[in-house]
Design an enzyme around this catalytic site. Structure first.
Site, PDB file in Angstrom:
ATOM      1  N   GLU A  95       0.829  -1.209   0.000  1.00  0.00           N
ATOM      2  CA  GLU A  95       0.000   0.000   0.000  1.00  0.00           C
ATOM      3  C   GLU A  95       0.863   1.259   0.000  1.00  0.00           C
ATOM      4  OE1 GLU A  95      -3.293  -1.813   3.118  1.00  0.00           O
ATOM      5  OE2 GLU A  95      -2.356   0.123   3.523  1.00  0.00           O
ATOM      6  N   CYS A 108       2.995   8.314   2.228  1.00  0.00           N
ATOM      7  CA  CYS A 108       3.356   7.320   3.231  1.00  0.00           C
ATOM      8  C   CYS A 108       3.710   6.037   2.470  1.00  0.00           C
ATOM      9  CB  CYS A 108       2.143   7.124   4.144  1.00  0.00           C
ATOM     10  SG  CYS A 108       2.357   5.821   5.347  1.00  0.00           S
ATOM     11  N   CYS A 115       4.816  -7.612   7.635  1.00  0.00           N
ATOM     12  CA  CYS A 115       5.783  -7.181   8.646  1.00  0.00           C
ATOM     13  C   CYS A 115       5.984  -8.326   9.627  1.00  0.00           C
ATOM     14  CB  CYS A 115       5.285  -5.945   9.390  1.00  0.00           C
ATOM     15  SG  CYS A 115       6.471  -5.328  10.619  1.00  0.00           S
ATOM     16  N   CYS A 119       2.980  -6.387  15.795  1.00  0.00           N
ATOM     17  CA  CYS A 119       2.266  -5.547  16.773  1.00  0.00           C
ATOM     18  C   CYS A 119       0.787  -5.933  16.687  1.00  0.00           C
ATOM     19  CB  CYS A 119       2.470  -4.068  16.453  1.00  0.00           C
ATOM     20  SG  CYS A 119       4.218  -3.608  16.411  1.00  0.00           S
ATOM     21  N   CYS A 122      -1.978  -3.874  14.706  1.00  0.00           N
ATOM     22  CA  CYS A 122      -1.637  -3.395  13.368  1.00  0.00           C
ATOM     23  C   CYS A 122      -2.042  -4.401  12.298  1.00  0.00           C
ATOM     24  CB  CYS A 122      -0.132  -3.117  13.310  1.00  0.00           C
ATOM     25  SG  CYS A 122       0.476  -2.791  11.650  1.00  0.00           S
ATOM     26  N   GLU A 166       8.591  -2.603   8.593  1.00  0.00           N
ATOM     27  CA  GLU A 166       9.490  -1.916   9.524  1.00  0.00           C
ATOM     28  C   GLU A 166      10.756  -1.529   8.754  1.00  0.00           C
ATOM     29  OE1 GLU A 166       9.779  -0.721  12.641  1.00  0.00           O
ATOM     30  OE2 GLU A 166      11.928  -0.464  12.342  1.00  0.00           O
ATOM     31  N   SER A 197       9.938   5.962  10.435  1.00  0.00           N
ATOM     32  CA  SER A 197       9.279   5.519  11.666  1.00  0.00           C
ATOM     33  C   SER A 197       9.692   4.088  11.998  1.00  0.00           C
ATOM     34  CB  SER A 197       7.757   5.586  11.474  1.00  0.00           C
ATOM     35  OG  SER A 197       7.091   5.110  12.622  1.00  0.00           O
ATOM     36  N   HIS A 222       3.650   3.688  22.181  1.00  0.00           N
ATOM     37  CA  HIS A 222       2.344   3.083  22.495  1.00  0.00           C
ATOM     38  C   HIS A 222       2.152   2.566  23.922  1.00  0.00           C
ATOM     39  CE1 HIS A 222       1.618   3.604  18.284  1.00  0.00           C
ATOM     40  NE2 HIS A 222       2.325   2.576  17.890  1.00  0.00           N
ATOM     41  N   ASN A 296      -6.947   2.957  15.022  1.00  0.00           N
ATOM     42  CA  ASN A 296      -7.795   2.563  13.901  1.00  0.00           C
ATOM     43  C   ASN A 296      -8.215   1.116  14.128  1.00  0.00           C
ATOM     44  OD1 ASN A 296      -8.462   4.272  11.854  1.00  0.00           O
ATOM     45  ND2 ASN A 296      -6.701   3.779  10.583  1.00  0.00           N
ATOM     46  N   CYS A 339      -2.456   1.694   8.376  1.00  0.00           N
ATOM     47  CA  CYS A 339      -1.406   0.823   7.880  1.00  0.00           C
ATOM     48  C   CYS A 339      -1.896  -0.610   7.625  1.00  0.00           C
ATOM     49  CB  CYS A 339      -0.311   0.861   8.940  1.00  0.00           C
ATOM     50  SG  CYS A 339       0.980  -0.310   8.780  1.00  0.00           S
TER      51      CYS A 339
HETATM   52  N1  SAH Z   1       6.909  -0.259  11.364  1.00  0.00           N
HETATM   53  C1  SAH Z   1       7.031   1.133  11.600  1.00  0.00           C
HETATM   54  C2  SAH Z   1       6.380   1.991  10.538  1.00  0.00           C
HETATM   55  C3  SAH Z   1       5.077   1.506   9.966  1.00  0.00           C
HETATM   56  S1  SAH Z   1       3.699   1.537  11.050  1.00  0.00           S
HETATM   57  C4  SAH Z   1       6.457   1.458  12.970  1.00  0.00           C
HETATM   58  O1  SAH Z   1       5.839   0.601  13.578  1.00  0.00           O
HETATM   59  O2  SAH Z   1       6.701   2.570  13.426  1.00  0.00           O
HETATM   60  C5  SAH Z   1       3.289   3.273  11.097  1.00  0.00           C
HETATM   61  C6  SAH Z   1       2.599   3.750  12.352  1.00  0.00           C
HETATM   62  O3  SAH Z   1       1.227   3.288  12.362  1.00  0.00           O
HETATM   63  C7  SAH Z   1       3.215   3.244  13.632  1.00  0.00           C
HETATM   64  O4  SAH Z   1       3.320   4.298  14.567  1.00  0.00           O
HETATM   65  C8  SAH Z   1       2.231   2.203  14.084  1.00  0.00           C
HETATM   66  O5  SAH Z   1       2.336   1.940  15.452  1.00  0.00           O
HETATM   67  C9  SAH Z   1       0.935   2.843  13.671  1.00  0.00           C
HETATM   68  N2  SAH Z   1      -0.210   1.920  13.618  1.00  0.00           N
HETATM   69  C10 SAH Z   1      -0.252   0.664  13.177  1.00  0.00           C
HETATM   70  N3  SAH Z   1      -1.490   0.146  13.288  1.00  0.00           N
HETATM   71  C11 SAH Z   1      -2.265   1.128  13.803  1.00  0.00           C
HETATM   72  C12 SAH Z   1      -3.652   1.215  14.147  1.00  0.00           C
HETATM   73  N4  SAH Z   1      -4.469   0.184  13.993  1.00  0.00           N
HETATM   74  N5  SAH Z   1      -4.102   2.382  14.666  1.00  0.00           N
HETATM   75  C13 SAH Z   1      -3.264   3.437  14.823  1.00  0.00           C
HETATM   76  N6  SAH Z   1      -1.949   3.418  14.520  1.00  0.00           N
HETATM   77  C14 SAH Z   1      -1.451   2.269  14.016  1.00  0.00           C
HETATM   78 FE1  SF4 Z   2       5.185  -3.779  11.725  1.00  0.00          FE
HETATM   79 FE2  SF4 Z   2       4.982  -1.155  12.354  1.00  0.00          FE
HETATM   80 FE3  SF4 Z   2       2.796  -2.700  12.057  1.00  0.00          FE
HETATM   81 FE4  SF4 Z   2       4.382  -3.076  14.157  1.00  0.00          FE
HETATM   82  S1  SF4 Z   2       3.173  -1.231  13.693  1.00  0.00           S
HETATM   83  S2  SF4 Z   2       3.518  -4.693  12.890  1.00  0.00           S
HETATM   84  S3  SF4 Z   2       6.356  -2.702  13.264  1.00  0.00           S
HETATM   85  S4  SF4 Z   2       4.251  -2.177  10.493  1.00  0.00           S
END
Ligand code: SAH
Ligand code: SF4
Length: 348
Positions: A95, A108, A115, A119, A122, A166, A197, A222, A296, A339
């Site tokens: 994306e 973005c 990934c 997390c 995510c 990441e 990030s 977080h 989200n 994301c």
């Molecule tokens: N892997 C890197 C960059 C991609 S994620 C990282 O984790 O920083 C980009 C951002 O979106 C990160 O801050 C991540 O924690 C956040 N993110 C992921 N899923 C999310 C969600 N469901 N709601 C809000 N933020 C989210």
């Molecule tokens: Fe990967 Fe970033 Fe999503 Fe965590 S928040 S699973 S590091 S993309």
């Protein structure tokens, strides 16, 4: 798209020169082609009309210009966000999201398909890891953005490495992509307009700091206790908060650049008094900024975003401890612009 062809975006200018010399072409052709790709931003080598037709055909037999094909494009109802899915030549899907806000046009971009860090909140993490993106695949998302914006008389002003994946897990390609994006003979975007990030890869943060790079750094925090952070972000087992914060302090002491900490507000999980108090302590002696974002929703995590009131309260608590904090709106919610969310929907 043909797998046996080399992606021109994956080779550097020296390699391009070698390739052209092997085709019996003079040296200056490489500079011409490089200019056409990165400055004119052509989409097709056949459009480089200052090259002889025969050379264009030779190039087409050996190379592709890019590796992404557009699969789906969505616009948010207020037109501020355009989200696209690209298919790579091995059928993986990534994306890219373009956002227009306050005269800024930010893209973005993704650095991986899927990934590995998992997390829990995510959508990309929920898919698991597919593969790293190549330098060309990362850079092409930026070139695509310029072309797209050019079509509506705008230009790209900022880039965030905050899409799928990441960046520090695909460190080498992310760095090479940054170099290509910033190189004045290529795209020439200033490093100050680029944010990388990370979920908190402490070793890579240190390496990044020591390498003298000038991009901005965002760290997805977080949670302010190891217990909660490990539940939300498994990478915290490898790099617990103390190790992560040491890396952040080192980053600041070397670069003197303020770090942005990201905090997705999850109802009843990390919006509590305990979490905000511990966060204030954690950040009390580092020059930083906190972005709080309402979570989200995603399919495989049943948390929901905090209430507006709690988010405001959280912000004022940080501010009363002298920590600057901004509430970010989740833009493009109606087009799954979180994301990994559009891809999840596509796979369903
Ligand atoms: N892997 C890197 C960059 C991609 S994620 C990282 O984790 O920083 C980009 C951002 O979106 C990160 O801050 C991540 O924690 C956040 N993110 C992921 N899923 C999310 C969600 N469901 N709601 C809000 N933020 C989210
Ligand atoms: Fe990967 Fe970033 Fe999503 Fe965590 S928040 S699973 S590091 S993309």
């Amino acid at each position: 798209m043909n797998n046996s062809h080399t992606n021109l975006l994956d080779i550097d200018v020296n390699k391009l020169q070698e390739e052209l010399m092997a085709l019996g072409e003079p040296r200056y052709r490489a500079a011409q082609i490089w200019h056409a790709i990165y400055q004119t931003k052509v989409n097709d080598i056949q459009d480089v009309t200052n090259l002889p037709k025969s050379l264009r055909i030779n190039l087409q037999n050996k190379f592709t210009l890019g590796n992404l094909s557009l699969l789906n494009e969505l616009r948010s109802s207020d037109n501020s966000t355009i989200k696209v899915l690209f298919r790579l030549c091995d059928e993986k899907i990534i994306e890219t999201v373009l956002m227009n806000y306050n005269k800024r046009n930010t893209v973005c971009i993704s650095t991986q398909a899927g990934c590995a860090l998992g997390c829990v909140f995510c959508a990309t993490g929920q898919m698991g890891f597919e593969r790293h993106l190549s330098v060309g695949e990362i850079v092409e998302q930026v070139l695509w953005s310029y072309r797209k914006l050019n079509g509506i008389n705008r230009t790209l002003t900022n880039i965030v490495f905050m899409g799928m994946g990441e960046p520090f897990h695909n460190y080498e390609n992310s760095i090479k992509a940054l170099d290509r994006i910033e190189d004045i003979n290529s795209i020439g975007m200033s490093a100050r307009r680029i944010t990388v990030s990370t979920a908190g890869h402490a070793e890579a943060i240190e390496k990044f700091a020591r390498s003298g790079r000038k991009e901005r750094l965002a760290v997805s925090l977080h949670a302010s206790t190891d217990k909660l952070r490990t539940q939300l972000m498994p990478i915290n087992k490898r790099y617990p908060l103390e190790v992560l914060m040491n890396a952040c302090h080192l980053y600041y002491s070397i670069t003197k650049r303020r770090i942005t900490f990201e905090w997705a507000m999850i109802d009843g999980v990390n919006d509590t008094e305990e979490q905000s108090q511990k966060l204030c302590k954690l950040l009390n002696n580092i020059d930083c900024h906190v972005n709080v974002i309402p979570l989200n929703p995603t399919d495989n995590y049943n948390g929901s975003h905090s209430t507006r009131n709690l988010i405001k309260q959280f912000k004022s608590q940080l501010e009363s401890s002298g920590i600057p904090c901004t509430i970010r709106l989740r833009r493009g919610i109606d087009i799954q612009a979180g994301c990994g969310q559009l891809k999840s929907k596509h796979m369903r």
